[in-house]
Design a protein around this motif. Structure first.
Motif, mmCIF file in Angstrom:
data_model
loop_
_atom_site.group_PDB
_atom_site.id
_atom_site.type_symbol
_atom_site.label_atom_id
_atom_site.label_comp_id
_atom_site.label_asym_id
_atom_site.label_seq_id
_atom_site.Cartn_x
_atom_site.Cartn_y
_atom_site.Cartn_z
ATOM 1 N N GLU A 246 -1.619 -8.328 1.246
ATOM 2 C CA GLU A 246 -2.630 -7.260 1.277
ATOM 3 C C GLU A 246 -4.007 -7.843 1.551
ATOM 4 O O GLU A 246 -4.807 -7.262 2.300
ATOM 5 C CB GLU A 246 -2.617 -6.515 -0.054
ATOM 6 C CG GLU A 246 -3.620 -5.363 -0.123
ATOM 7 C CD GLU A 246 -3.612 -4.687 -1.470
ATOM 8 O OE1 GLU A 246 -4.692 -4.608 -2.102
ATOM 9 O OE2 GLU A 246 -2.525 -4.243 -1.897
ATOM 10 N N TYR A 247 -4.297 -8.994 0.943
ATOM 11 C CA TYR A 247 -5.591 -9.633 1.158
ATOM 12 C C TYR A 247 -5.749 -10.077 2.611
ATOM 13 O O TYR A 247 -6.807 -9.891 3.230
ATOM 14 C CB TYR A 247 -5.724 -10.826 0.215
ATOM 15 C CG TYR A 247 -6.991 -11.627 0.424
ATOM 16 C CD1 TYR A 247 -8.234 -11.068 0.178
ATOM 17 C CD2 TYR A 247 -6.926 -12.945 0.881
ATOM 18 C CE1 TYR A 247 -9.394 -11.799 0.371
ATOM 19 C CE2 TYR A 247 -8.085 -13.680 1.075
ATOM 20 C CZ TYR A 247 -9.304 -13.103 0.822
ATOM 21 O OH TYR A 247 -10.456 -13.813 1.011
ATOM 22 N N SER B 151 -9.472 -6.519 -2.743
ATOM 23 C CA SER B 151 -8.186 -7.203 -2.544
ATOM 24 C C SER B 151 -8.233 -8.619 -3.113
ATOM 25 O O SER B 151 -7.246 -9.117 -3.672
ATOM 26 C CB SER B 151 -7.844 -7.249 -1.053
ATOM 27 O OG SER B 151 -7.652 -5.944 -0.533
#
Length: 473
Positions: free
Chosen positions: A444-445, A403
């Motif tokens: 997302e990270y 990610s």
């Protein structure tokens, strides 16, 4: 692992993850219930040992007698002794008279008198019945019994059952610790959800700032014919999309705060100030101690409790003894019986109970065998669970790196598109797409780190070493 330079906020309040977990444990109703169950088993141990403490009491009562009380006694032996004594005394009197030196005339007169007196008394004694009886015509009967009793030998059952209760209490205490671990994991899950929401809101703030710059750039470009109203409308739509996402995140934050309040009992205002860090959670696999898993410890103590119970059932074949002291008194309105004190020792030995004890011994033996099978099965599951949690943690940790790399790529792409737009090589729509893409990878990270943290604490629990000290702030 290289972590993105994306800045995470520091804590705005003194509440740490560890402190919140402690509050949640203290506030947990389920933990308190299980602790009370463990205490109850500890009281069972004390009650078993209290078997040897003397018991003092008083019994009393009243009864209405349907028949008169009749007291009878056999005195035949006493009568025979009395008659023998009279005959012996008469013979002595006659012998003394004969040797008295009195004139024969006096002896002749006294002898029939002595015989007559003794024979008359003997006849009266013979007329007394051998079993005289007395009837008490009073039907109101009362009585009381003051007593002290003490078990001096319980057939080894009392100490054995006490050990069984103690082992059961330890098994329940292990389940209390397991409940605490579940509370810890649930609390940290929501704590990290708070971090995800807060960091996601910051991502939206950054996206809004980028859109503001794009709006400023589009307005200037429109003046020189390089942008149209369509481009400005696309920016406004993107801004509305950010507003919608912010509304969803704020609603999620409100739910997380309510859940944390329910878990910890803390004020929502204090919980709303929490802005925790979100960092990777590394695990030292050398700490693994699967035998320390609370499920295994609970089963081990349960086996111990059942084994003591099995021994207790076997000891039921031994005799039991107790010492006692009583003072009994009773009577009616017309008759009073003096207090009768007595002490003694009693023994009870049930030699044959119709095979009931044998069946209980067999059942308790089967219970021990079944619990050992449960432990063996649980050990297999614990080993499998550890391997599963370890793999999930390793995968989640690697996904954070993935990610991060995707986020770096999106950041580079955004910079390129912004520069191309400034040079007139691309339009606003392409820049908006890159902003949206970068925002997506930022979120997302953040979520990948939160997932990694959840798999980390699950792994620590699977290793059998989860406790308050292992909680990272």
């Amino acid at each position: 692992m290289i972590i993105s330079s994306f800045a995470f906020g520091q804590s705005d309040t003194n509440l740490t993850r560890r402190e919140l977990a402690v509050k949640a444990i203290e506030n947990s109703h389920s933990v308190k219930i299980k602790q009370n169950e463990a205490k109850a088993s500890h009281f069972d141990k004390q009650r078993a040992l209290y078997t040897y403490i003397p018991k003092v009491g008083v019994k009393g009562g009243y009864a209405y007698l349907l028949n008169d009380i009749t007291i009878s006694r056999d005195i035949s032996g006493t009568k025979n002794q009395a008659l023998y004594g009279l005959e012996h005394s008469k013979n002595q009197s006659l012998a003394q008279l004969a040797s008295s030196g009195l004139p024969p005339t006096m002896i002749g007169v006294a002898t029939p008198l002595i015989e007559g007196v003794y024979n008359n008394i003997g006849g009266m004694v013979n007329q007394i019945p051998n079993t005289p009886s007395i009837s008490i015509q009073d039907n109101n009967f009362w009585f009381y019994d003051a007593y002290v009793e003490m078990v001096i030998f319980s057939g080894l059952q009392a100490p054995t059952y006490a050990k069984a209760a103690e082992a059961k209490s330890e098994a329940q205490q292990a389940m209390v610790e397991q409940e605490k671990n579940e509370i810890i994991m649930e609390t940290l899950s929501y704590y990290d959800k708070m971090a995800v929401v807060n960091q996601s809101l910051k991502v939206l703030e950054e996206s809004q700032k980028r859109l503001d710059k794009q709006t400023e750039f589009a307005n200037k470009a429109k003046e020189v014919g390089l942008a149209t109203e369509y481009d400005l409308n696309k920016i406004r739509i993107a801004e509305k999309d950010i507003v919608a996402k912010r509304i969803e995140l704020e609603a999620s934050k409100s739910l997380v705060i309510q859940k944390l309040q329910q878990l910890t009992g803390l004020d929502q205002g204090d919980l709303a100030k929490i802005n925790p860090e979100l960092t990777l959670w590394m695990v030292d696999e050398n700490e693994i101690n699967l035998s320390n898993r609370n499920e295994i410890k609970a089963l081990e103590h349960s086996i111990e409790a059942l084994e003591y119970k099995h021994k207790g059932e076997q000891y039921g074949a031994l005799p039991k003894a107790k010492a006692f002291a009583h003072v009994i008194q009773g009577g009616t309105n017309m008759t009073n019986v003096d207090a009768v004190p007595f002490v003694g020792v009693a023994m009870q030995w049930e030699i044959f109970d119709g095979l009931q004890r044998k069946r209980e011994v067999q059942k308790s033996e089967l219970a021990v065998i079944s619990m050992k099978e449960k432990k063996a099965y649980a050990q297999d599951l614990v080993q499998l669970d550890f391997q599963k949690k370890k793999m999930e943690w390793q995968v989640a940790t690697q996904m954070v790196d993935v990610s991060n790399q995707k986020l770096d790529g999106a950041k580079t792409g955004l910079k390129i598109k912004v520069q191309e737009a400034k040079n007139g090589l691309t339009d606003v729509t392409d820049v908006l797409d890159e902003i949206s893409e970068y925002e997506k990878f930022q979120l997302e990270y953040i979520q990948s780190i939160a997932n990694q943290r959840q798999t980390a604490i699950a792994l620590i629990n699977a290793m059998g070493v989860l406790n308050i000290e292992h909680i990272q702030n």
